[in-house]
Design an enzyme around this catalytic site. Structure first.
Site, PDB file in Angstrom:
ATOM      1  N   LYS A 328      68.889  60.919 109.275  1.00 41.40           N
ATOM      2  CA  LYS A 328      67.571  61.335 108.797  1.00 41.40           C
ATOM      3  C   LYS A 328      66.568  60.875 109.843  1.00 41.40           C
ATOM      4  O   LYS A 328      66.704  59.769 110.397  1.00 41.40           O
ATOM      5  CB  LYS A 328      67.334  60.637 107.453  1.00 41.40           C
ATOM      6  CG  LYS A 328      66.019  60.931 106.756  1.00 41.40           C
ATOM      7  CD  LYS A 328      66.025  60.231 105.391  1.00 41.40           C
ATOM      8  CE  LYS A 328      64.793  60.501 104.570  1.00 41.40           C
ATOM      9  NZ  LYS A 328      64.936  59.985 103.186  1.00 41.40           N
ATOM     10  N   SER A 402      63.927  63.239  99.588  1.00 41.45           N
ATOM     11  CA  SER A 402      63.340  63.483 100.879  1.00 41.45           C
ATOM     12  C   SER A 402      64.387  63.717 101.965  1.00 41.45           C
ATOM     13  O   SER A 402      64.057  64.235 103.021  1.00 41.45           O
ATOM     14  CB  SER A 402      62.434  62.315 101.273  1.00 41.45           C
ATOM     15  OG  SER A 402      63.186  61.127 101.456  1.00 41.45           O
ATOM     16  N   SER A 426      65.797  59.709  96.998  1.00 49.05           N
ATOM     17  CA  SER A 426      65.836  60.587  98.173  1.00 49.05           C
ATOM     18  C   SER A 426      67.227  60.861  98.713  1.00 49.05           C
ATOM     19  O   SER A 426      67.422  61.826  99.468  1.00 49.05           O
ATOM     20  CB  SER A 426      65.000  59.982  99.300  1.00 49.05           C
ATOM     21  OG  SER A 426      63.647  60.156  99.031  1.00 49.05           O
TER      22      SER A 426
END
Ligand code: TIU
Length: 740
Positions: A328, A402, A426
């Site tokens: 990420k 997210s 997330s």
């Protein structure tokens, strides 16, 4: 699970392959070679060395069968601060003692039984290979002051095949300790020896199996060799010294066991990269927006070639060898920008996050950085200036966030795993919406260092992977105490863990709780139905449903966005290079208005407008502590009759379309987190797993196709190994039924 049987005393020993480890005790030079501690003890070294060759055979057979392998080494820290005074003193002062030197004194192989000295090392024949665990122990038993119990449970191990030296001392001490912890153990006669075998060996081993198995089982070596060899698809490493004769087989799958098997049979990571990049190019046209940065093909090929040069022995590949992976884009990789999907924060990282370095060291192939909701704030995947990928299952449905890009890339099988983060869900919500596994370990166990925080006191690393076993494999590599992480859990917490239930009806029984009907009412009708199916499946797996007080979960959830914690997100924004007064949150928002996502701006402005006081913030911290204690003591209390092993929830209450989120970006985002928000507030671990499919016509009139449905298993702090075990059993069941 494949179970093997060997003749043993007091009766046949059964061991499930996937839940069994070989435990090789203290095959160190100090105990086995001239000039070491064994010789000081007056040992007949030739006799004790007789265990080396049988142990080697056993080790080879276990490796070839894919068993987990653990080695132990006895030894003290160089300053001997971990050595009880009695250990060296008692023999030294014994009347007529033969000891002129002892532990810590200089011998021919360095200071005896001191970590780091030559004599402390394992003998050459029995060296550990990559992926095997080496446990350094200060005592005779292998559990005292070590992470052995934690490491075994983390891998779902319930059965131990035990060998090594010396039978009368460390082998049987460890065997007895393992028995108290619930492990079902079998000692292997030829693969253990001691310093006075004539007198001690039969007696020591006899005590183990006396009285219908007082401590466990004892068997000969040959039954194990017969049982373990040959297994289909595996070859003994001694048989593959020459290059493979048949072309390597790879079905194109990025699941780690498939990749590992293919690499063992001769596949090159170069071929995997070539095939993968073609797939990546094609997918970009279908569902763009998952990447923020991609390693150029030439760079990835170069890394693949480096890997083949670095690990020429295909029988000793590290656990993540040639496994393509992404991070990420809030996680630092040296030399590449970390954007956190927030251009004003973008900076070129000078060093990598330790977790990145660790997975690369263990063979993983880094191929790029994944998109995310800006500042890792959001559960929709719709809040990034780098685009908004949709669910890999359906263009009209959100990817979730997210960790949007991470979940999409794993879901589209463009990487085997992605390292992401999970503060309020997330790592779990996007896993559910893309049909993959999202594992959020207990906070403070995986180093949160070199990562741009979202809300530092609640942030956690998450692993997105295709299956629970794959997520577990990655976790075993990155789970490490790191003093540089101020939120790291004390390492001693790893020393204690609940016993295992290895055999009998209790081995498959677990206690679980679910949200009350009032909470499940927030789910869409198909989600309610699929969750009800999940409960039935869990009961069929041996789960017993227990009631739970939902209030602390609800209150913890509310604390996250309705309380002061949302302001911690502003406090977590790091200083910007060259910017003045960047800690001033309001000034930051004003200065970077144009670069911030409008929804993120709204959320922060609304939070600031609440005028939260320091008193409010302290109250929230106190509430968090009280709720965490309540849940720890009353809900996940594994030692107590009323505690549950896991709380099982739908990962999200429904799956929204892109249009639905655009129409109500804040409200729908909050709705998505109803079952995830409490996780980190209450110090829980969580595994989000696929659990079924929804026909999208049930969610939106007139739409065709399917989207995945997912559930999450939440467990108490530091019970990750237990939770993964239950999740893995559930995953195997839904896979076998063909519903995912
Ligand atoms: N002294 C002795 O017999 N053994 C040890 O000290 N350690 C082990 O058994 N490994």
């Amino acid at each position: 699970m494949a179970t093997f049987t060997v003749d043993a005393k007091p009766y046949a020993y059964n061991f499930p392959l996937a839940a069994t480890a070989l435990l090789v005790i203290d095959m160190q030079r100090d105990f086995l070679l001239p000039g070491g501690f064994g010789e000081v003890q007056g040992a007949n070294l030739t006799a004790v060395q007789s265990a080396i060759e049988p142990t080697r055979k056993l080790l080879e057979a276990c490796r070839a069968a894919g068993l987990a392998v653990f080695h132990t080494r006895e030894g003290q820290l160089p300053d001997m601060s971990d050595c009880p005074s009695s250990k060296p003193y008692r023999p030294a002062v014994a009347p007529g003692t033969q000891y002129t030197t002892g532990i810590g004194d200089k011998g021919k192989m360095g200071r005896m039984l001191i970590r780091g000295e030559y004599g402390h090392g394992l003998v050459d024949e029995l060296r550990a290979i990559p992926g095997e665990v080496v446990i350094d122990k200060p005592g005779k038993g292998a559990f005292w002051q070590t992470e052995l119990h934690y490491e075994l449970k983390a891998r779902g191990i319930t059965h131990l095949i035990i060998c090594g030296v010396t039978t009368e001392c460390c082998v049987t001490a460890t065997f007895r300790e393992a028995n108290d912890r619930g492990f079902e153990c079998c000692a292997v006669i030829e693969a253990t020896s001691g310093y006075n075998d004539k007198v001690f060996k039969d007696v020591s081993l006899g005590i183990l199996h006396w009285s219908q198995g007082l401590f466990g089982f004892v068997s000969h070596l040959q039954p194990f060799l017969d049982a373990l060899h040959p297994l289909p698809g595996r070859e003994l490493s001694s048989a593959v010294e020459t290059p493979p004769q048949t072309p390597p087989e790879w079905d194109g799958s990025l699941d780690m066991p498939s990749l590992q098997a293919a690499y063992r049979s001769g596949l090159s990571p170069v071929n995997v990269v070539e095939a993968l990049y073609a797939k990546i190019e094609a997918y970009e046209k279908v569902n763009p927006g998952a990447w923020i940065y991609r390693v150029p093909l030439e760079g990835a090929l170069a890394m693949a070639r480096d890997l083949t040069a670095k690990f020429p022995d295909r029988t000793a590949l590290p656990p993540l060898y040639g496994v393509p992976y992404t991070v990420k884009d809030s996680i630092d990789v040296a030399g590449i920008a970390t954007t956190t999907a927030c251009p004003p924060l973008s900076h070129i990282a000078t060093t990598s996050a330790p977790i990145h370095d660790t997975v690369v060291r263990e063979g993983a192939l880094f191929i790029g950085k994944a998109n995310l909701d800006q500042l890792a704030t959001g559960l929709t995947g719709q809040r990034s200036p780098y685009g908004a990928p949709s669910s890999v299952f359906h263009r009209s449905f959100i990817s979730g966030g997210s960790s949007s890009g991470s979940a999409v890339l794993v879901g589209a099988r463009l990487c085997s795993f992605s390292l992401a983060t999970d503060t309020a869900g997330s790592g779990r919500v996007p896993a559910a919406f893309n049909g993959v596994v999202g594992f959020k370990p207990t906070r403070g166990t995986v180093p949160f260092v070199g990562v741009t925080p979202a809300c530092l006191s609640l942030d956690c690393i998450a692993v997105l992977a295709a299956t629970v076993p794959d997520a577990r494999t990655v976790w075993r590599v990155i789970d490490a105490f790191t003093p540089a992480d101020p939120y790291a859990k004390r390492p001693e917490l790893r020393y204690y863990a609940r016993h295992v239930n290895a055999t009998g009806p209790l081995a498959s029984t677990f206690r679980f709780a679910i949200p009350p009907p009032s909470a499940l009412a927030s789910c869409s009708p198909p989600y309610r139905r699929l969750f009800s199916d999940t409960v039935t499946r869990l009961q069929n797996l041996g789960g017993r449903l227990h009631p739970v007080d939902w209030t602390p979960f609800q209150q913890a959830s509310a604390l996250l966005y309705d309380g002061s914690f949302v302001l911690e997100r502003l406090a977590s924004i790091p200083d910007l290079p060259g910017a003045e007064n960047s800690a001033d949150a309001a000034a930051f928002l004003t200065r970077h208005r144009a670069d911030l996502h409008p929804v993120i701006l709204d959320i922060f402005h609304a939070a600031l407008a609440r005028g939260t006081s320091a008193v409010d913030a302290y109250r929230d911290l106190q509430a968090r502590a009280a709720l965490t204690a309540r849940v720890r003591n009353d809900v996940f209390s594994p030692g107590r009759a009323l505690g549950v092993d896991v709380l099982v929830v739908p990962t999200a209450p429904t799956h929204f379309t892109v249009g639905e989120v655009a129409a109500e970006p804040v409200g729908r985002n909050s709705a998505l987190g109803v079952f995830t928000h409490a996780g980190n507030v209450l110090d829980l671990c969580a595994v989000a797993c696929p659990a079924g499919r929804v026909r999208v016509g049930e969610l939106v009139d007139g739409e065709e196709g399917e989207v995945p449905f997912g559930v999450t298993f939440l467990g108490g702090s530091m019970t990750d190994g237990d939770v993964l075990r239950i999740a893995a059993r559930f995953e195997a069941m839904v896979r076998a039924e063909g519903v995912i």
